[in-house]
Structures are given as structure tokens and as C-alpha cells.
Design a protein around this motif. Structure first.
Motif, PDB file in Angstrom:
ATOM      1  N   UNK A 100       8.009  -6.789   8.443  1.00  0.00           N
ATOM      2  CA  UNK A 100       8.237  -5.350   8.220  1.00  0.00           C
ATOM      3  C   UNK A 100       7.146  -4.719   7.352  1.00  0.00           C
ATOM      4  N   UNK A 101       5.924  -5.084   7.653  1.00  0.00           N
ATOM      5  CA  UNK A 101       4.783  -4.526   6.927  1.00  0.00           C
ATOM      6  C   UNK A 101       4.438  -3.167   7.511  1.00  0.00           C
ATOM      7  N   UNK A 102       3.966  -2.257   6.679  1.00  0.00           N
ATOM      8  CA  UNK A 102       3.544  -0.945   7.192  1.00  0.00           C
ATOM      9  C   UNK A 102       2.314  -1.083   8.108  1.00  0.00           C
ATOM     10  N   UNK A 103       2.228  -0.177   9.067  1.00  0.00           N
ATOM     11  CA  UNK A 103       1.142  -0.214  10.048  1.00  0.00           C
ATOM     12  C   UNK A 103      -0.236  -0.179   9.371  1.00  0.00           C
ATOM     13  N   UNK A 104      -0.372   0.598   8.295  1.00  0.00           N
ATOM     14  CA  UNK A 104      -1.655   0.682   7.583  1.00  0.00           C
ATOM     15  C   UNK A 104      -2.058  -0.689   7.030  1.00  0.00           C
ATOM     16  N   UNK A 147      -5.175 -11.017  17.514  1.00  0.00           N
ATOM     17  CA  UNK A 147      -4.747  -9.727  16.969  1.00  0.00           C
ATOM     18  C   UNK A 147      -3.258  -9.508  17.219  1.00  0.00           C
ATOM     19  N   UNK A 148      -2.802  -9.831  18.429  1.00  0.00           N
ATOM     20  CA  UNK A 148      -1.391  -9.664  18.765  1.00  0.00           C
ATOM     21  C   UNK A 148      -0.517 -10.554  17.881  1.00  0.00           C
ATOM     22  N   UNK A 149      -0.973 -11.762  17.631  1.00  0.00           N
ATOM     23  CA  UNK A 149      -0.227 -12.677  16.772  1.00  0.00           C
ATOM     24  C   UNK A 149      -0.111 -12.125  15.349  1.00  0.00           C
ATOM     25  N   UNK A 150      -1.212 -11.590  14.823  1.00  0.00           N
ATOM     26  CA  UNK A 150      -1.190 -11.002  13.482  1.00  0.00           C
ATOM     27  C   UNK A 150      -0.211  -9.830  13.438  1.00  0.00           C
ATOM     28  N   UNK A 151      -0.239  -8.985  14.454  1.00  0.00           N
ATOM     29  CA  UNK A 151       0.653  -7.822  14.507  1.00  0.00           C
ATOM     30  C   UNK A 151       2.111  -8.276  14.615  1.00  0.00           C
ATOM     31  N   UNK A 152       2.379  -9.253  15.462  1.00  0.00           N
ATOM     32  CA  UNK A 152       3.748  -9.745  15.646  1.00  0.00           C
ATOM     33  C   UNK A 152       4.317 -10.298  14.353  1.00  0.00           C
ATOM     34  N   UNK A 153       3.547 -11.139  13.689  1.00  0.00           N
ATOM     35  CA  UNK A 153       4.003 -11.722  12.421  1.00  0.00           C
ATOM     36  C   UNK A 153       4.176 -10.634  11.366  1.00  0.00           C
ATOM     37  N   UNK A 154       3.242  -9.720  11.298  1.00  0.00           N
ATOM     38  CA  UNK A 154       3.321  -8.635  10.314  1.00  0.00           C
ATOM     39  C   UNK A 154       4.534  -7.741  10.563  1.00  0.00           C
ATOM     40  N   UNK A 201      -5.255  -3.023   8.021  1.00  0.00           N
ATOM     41  CA  UNK A 201      -6.151  -3.530   6.984  1.00  0.00           C
ATOM     42  C   UNK A 201      -6.319  -5.043   7.104  1.00  0.00           C
ATOM     43  N   UNK A 202      -5.233  -5.732   7.407  1.00  0.00           N
ATOM     44  CA  UNK A 202      -5.295  -7.191   7.578  1.00  0.00           C
ATOM     45  C   UNK A 202      -6.201  -7.537   8.758  1.00  0.00           C
ATOM     46  N   UNK A 203      -6.041  -6.822   9.866  1.00  0.00           N
ATOM     47  CA  UNK A 203      -6.857  -7.091  11.055  1.00  0.00           C
ATOM     48  C   UNK A 203      -8.333  -6.820  10.748  1.00  0.00           C
ATOM     49  N   UNK A 204      -8.616  -5.719  10.056  1.00  0.00           N
ATOM     50  CA  UNK A 204     -10.008  -5.380   9.730  1.00  0.00           C
ATOM     51  C   UNK A 204     -10.653  -6.403   8.806  1.00  0.00           C
TER      52      UNK A 204
END
Length: 74
Positions: A35-39, A24-31, A43-46
Motif C-alpha cells: 500500500x505504498x503511494x504511487x509517487x 518493473x511490474x514486480x516492483x509495482x505489484x509488491x509496492x 521513485x523506487x523504480x527510478x
């Protein structure tokens, strides 16, 4: 095949949870770098198939641990 012990289940749950958190942290870091929006990140994580599979397995392991613990008490 022998049923796992409570300790084995706890260790598996711990390791799988740590892996899920790293993923999850890796997905958030890359996202965030993209500069992807938090929403969109949420959605990607879900919808991430591997993360969803891990959550299902963790749920099953926790139920199995609860059953093992219940049978030890009884």
C-alpha cells in the motif's frame, strides 16, 4: 569478435525489454501490496539500480542497431 547482426540485436533488445517490464511490474505489484503511494513506487523504480542498468544497456543496443542498419543501407 564478430559484430552482432541486426536480427541478433533486435532479439536481445526484445528479451531485455521484456525482462525490464517484468521487473518493473514486480516492483509495482509488491509496492501495491504494501500500500505504498504511487509517487513512492515511481521513485523506487527510478532509483532501482538494476532497472537503470538495463535502460543504459538498451540505449546502447538501440544505438548499435541503428549503426548496423545505417551501414547496411549505405
Amino acid at each position: 569478435m564478430q559484430s552482432p547482426t541486426k536480427e541478433e540485436l533486435e532479439e536481445s533488445i526484445k528479451e531485455l525489454t521484456e525482462y525490464k517490464n517484468r521487473l518493473e511490474k514486480e516492483v509495482v505489484t509488491i509496492s501495491n501490496k504494501l500500500k505504498m503511494p504511487k509517487e513512492k513506487i515511481n521513485a523506487i523504480i527510478k532509483s532501482h539500480s538494476e532497472l537503470n542498468q538495463i535502460k543504459i544497456i538498451l540505449s546502447k543496443l538501440n544505438k548499435q542497431k541503428k549503426n548496423v542498419t545505417s551501414s547496411l543501407i549505405a
